[in-house]
Design a protein around this motif. Sequence first.
Motif, PDB file in Angstrom:
ATOM      1  N   LEU A  72     -95.812  -3.213  18.615  1.00 29.77           N
ATOM      2  CA  LEU A  72     -96.848  -2.328  19.721  1.00 29.77           C
ATOM      3  C   LEU A  72     -96.812  -3.231  21.074  1.00 29.77           C
ATOM      4  O   LEU A  72     -96.870  -2.125  21.976  1.00 29.77           O
ATOM      5  N   GLY A  73     -96.345  -4.112  21.067  1.00 33.69           N
ATOM      6  CA  GLY A  73     -96.623  -4.898  22.619  1.00 33.69           C
ATOM      7  C   GLY A  73     -97.959  -5.230  22.803  1.00 33.69           C
ATOM      8  O   GLY A  73     -98.217  -5.148  24.118  1.00 33.69           O
ATOM      9  N   GLU A  74     -99.003  -5.054  21.820  1.00 28.76           N
ATOM     10  CA  GLU A  74    -100.345  -5.339  22.212  1.00 28.76           C
ATOM     11  C   GLU A  74    -100.774  -6.785  22.277  1.00 28.76           C
ATOM     12  O   GLU A  74    -100.481  -7.490  21.153  1.00 28.76           O
ATOM     13  N   ALA A  75    -101.479  -7.231  23.204  1.00 25.17           N
ATOM     14  CA  ALA A  75    -102.215  -8.596  23.182  1.00 25.17           C
ATOM     15  C   ALA A  75    -103.260  -8.684  22.256  1.00 25.17           C
ATOM     16  O   ALA A  75    -103.836  -7.778  22.014  1.00 25.17           O
ATOM     17  N   TYR A  76    -103.040 -10.037  21.482  1.00 26.92           N
ATOM     18  CA  TYR A  76    -104.106 -10.310  20.760  1.00 26.92           C
ATOM     19  C   TYR A  76    -104.161 -11.970  20.262  1.00 26.92           C
ATOM     20  O   TYR A  76    -103.391 -12.410  20.685  1.00 26.92           O
ATOM     21  N   GLU A  77    -105.382 -12.165  20.053  1.00 26.99           N
ATOM     22  CA  GLU A  77    -105.712 -13.639  19.896  1.00 26.99           C
ATOM     23  C   GLU A  77    -105.881 -13.596  18.239  1.00 26.99           C
ATOM     24  O   GLU A  77    -106.537 -12.886  17.771  1.00 26.99           O
ATOM     25  N   GLN A  78    -105.658 -14.827  17.658  1.00 28.91           N
ATOM     26  CA  GLN A  78    -105.783 -15.032  16.252  1.00 28.91           C
ATOM     27  C   GLN A  78    -106.730 -15.993  16.234  1.00 28.91           C
ATOM     28  O   GLN A  78    -106.832 -17.121  16.215  1.00 28.91           O
ATOM     29  N   GLU A  79    -107.587 -15.723  14.982  1.00 26.82           N
ATOM     30  CA  GLU A  79    -108.644 -17.016  14.413  1.00 26.82           C
ATOM     31  C   GLU A  79    -108.129 -17.127  13.268  1.00 26.82           C
ATOM     32  O   GLU A  79    -108.272 -16.323  12.270  1.00 26.82           O
ATOM     33  N   PRO A  80    -107.521 -18.073  12.757  1.00 30.21           N
ATOM     34  CA  PRO A  80    -106.857 -18.154  11.347  1.00 30.21           C
ATOM     35  C   PRO A  80    -107.465 -18.706  10.407  1.00 30.21           C
ATOM     36  O   PRO A  80    -107.463 -19.654   9.927  1.00 30.21           O
ATOM     37  N   ALA A  81    -108.592 -17.751  10.077  1.00 32.61           N
ATOM     38  CA  ALA A  81    -109.320 -18.025   8.961  1.00 32.61           C
ATOM     39  C   ALA A  81    -108.903 -17.970   7.730  1.00 32.61           C
ATOM     40  O   ALA A  81    -108.071 -16.930   7.276  1.00 32.61           O
ATOM     41  N   ASN A  82    -109.355 -18.672   6.562  1.00 35.01           N
ATOM     42  CA  ASN A  82    -108.937 -18.213   5.269  1.00 35.01           C
ATOM     43  C   ASN A  82    -109.828 -17.427   4.579  1.00 35.01           C
ATOM     44  O   ASN A  82    -111.235 -17.193   5.105  1.00 35.01           O
ATOM     45  N   PRO A  83    -109.602 -16.974   3.612  1.00 34.97           N
ATOM     46  CA  PRO A  83    -110.495 -15.869   2.740  1.00 34.97           C
ATOM     47  C   PRO A  83    -111.796 -16.599   2.321  1.00 34.97           C
ATOM     48  O   PRO A  83    -111.732 -18.017   1.976  1.00 34.97           O
ATOM     49  N   HIS A  84    -112.900 -15.969   2.539  1.00 34.02           N
ATOM     50  CA  HIS A  84    -114.199 -16.434   2.202  1.00 34.02           C
ATOM     51  C   HIS A  84    -114.773 -17.696   2.759  1.00 34.02           C
ATOM     52  O   HIS A  84    -115.718 -18.289   2.659  1.00 34.02           O
ATOM     53  N   SER A  85    -114.193 -17.819   3.839  1.00 30.50           N
ATOM     54  CA  SER A  85    -114.633 -18.953   5.010  1.00 30.50           C
ATOM     55  C   SER A  85    -115.906 -18.091   5.861  1.00 30.50           C
ATOM     56  O   SER A  85    -116.034 -17.055   5.660  1.00 30.50           O
ATOM     57  N   ASP A  86    -116.587 -18.921   6.564  1.00 34.96           N
ATOM     58  CA  ASP A  86    -117.563 -18.588   7.137  1.00 34.96           C
ATOM     59  C   ASP A  86    -117.192 -17.617   8.217  1.00 34.96           C
ATOM     60  O   ASP A  86    -117.770 -16.558   8.344  1.00 34.96           O
ATOM     61  N   THR A  87    -115.951 -17.667   8.957  1.00 34.77           N
ATOM     62  CA  THR A  87    -115.358 -16.866   9.880  1.00 34.77           C
ATOM     63  C   THR A  87    -115.220 -15.220   9.116  1.00 34.77           C
ATOM     64  O   THR A  87    -115.546 -14.314   9.621  1.00 34.77           O
TER      65      THR A  87
END
Length: 188
Positions: free
Chosen positions: A22-37
Motif C-alpha cells: 500500500l505504500g503506507e508508513a508504519y513502525e514495528q514493535e517486534p513483540a513475541n506472542p504472550h509478551s507484555d507488549t
Amino acid sequence: MYTVIGATKTRTLRVMWLLEELGEAYEQEPANPHSDTALQHNMLGKIPALIDDGHSLTDSVAIMTYLADKHGKFTAPAGTPQRAHQDAMTLWLIDEIDATLWTNTRHKDALPGLEQQMHDRYAQSLKVLSNRLQSEFLMGDEMTVPDILAAHCMGWAAGAGFPPLDDKLKDYLKRMRARPAFRAALNH
C-alpha cells in the motif's frame, strides 16, 4: 502512521507486507506472542496487532481486510459479488491451509500421527489451490489479500517441512516473493 505489534517471522509479516504494498508508513514493535507488549493489545497475547488512531486491531486477516478496505486497494469493493468470491477464497485458505499449519505447529509433538495427517491434508489442499489458480493471482489479474495469505502460508509450510509445491504453485510463490514489498517487509 500505523504501528504493527509482532515479530516479523510470524503472521505479522502478512500485515507488514500489505502495508508495504500500500505504500503506507508504519513502525514495528517486534513483540513475541504472550509478551507484555502483545498482552497490552490483545488479551489473548496473540500477534499481530495493528494500532490505528488509538484502536488496537487484531488477527492478521482481519487487519489485512481492514487496511485493504480503508485504502481501497488489494480488495474487491465490499458488497459486490467479486468481494464475496474473494472472501470465500480467504476463508477457504484460513480453513484448509492456515488452520492445518497452525494445528500441526501447535500439536504435532503431543499427538502421535497428527503430523502426517496434517501433511496429507495440506497436500490435498494444495491440489485444490493449484486448480483454483487460473490467472497471475488467485482472484484474477490483480493481487488481493488472499494472495498474501496464500503466499505466507506456503512459505510457512516450506519452513516446517510440509510437502513441496507443484510447478504452478512454485512459480506463483516465486513471483509473490519477488515483489519488492515482500522483500521490504521481510527486511523491515
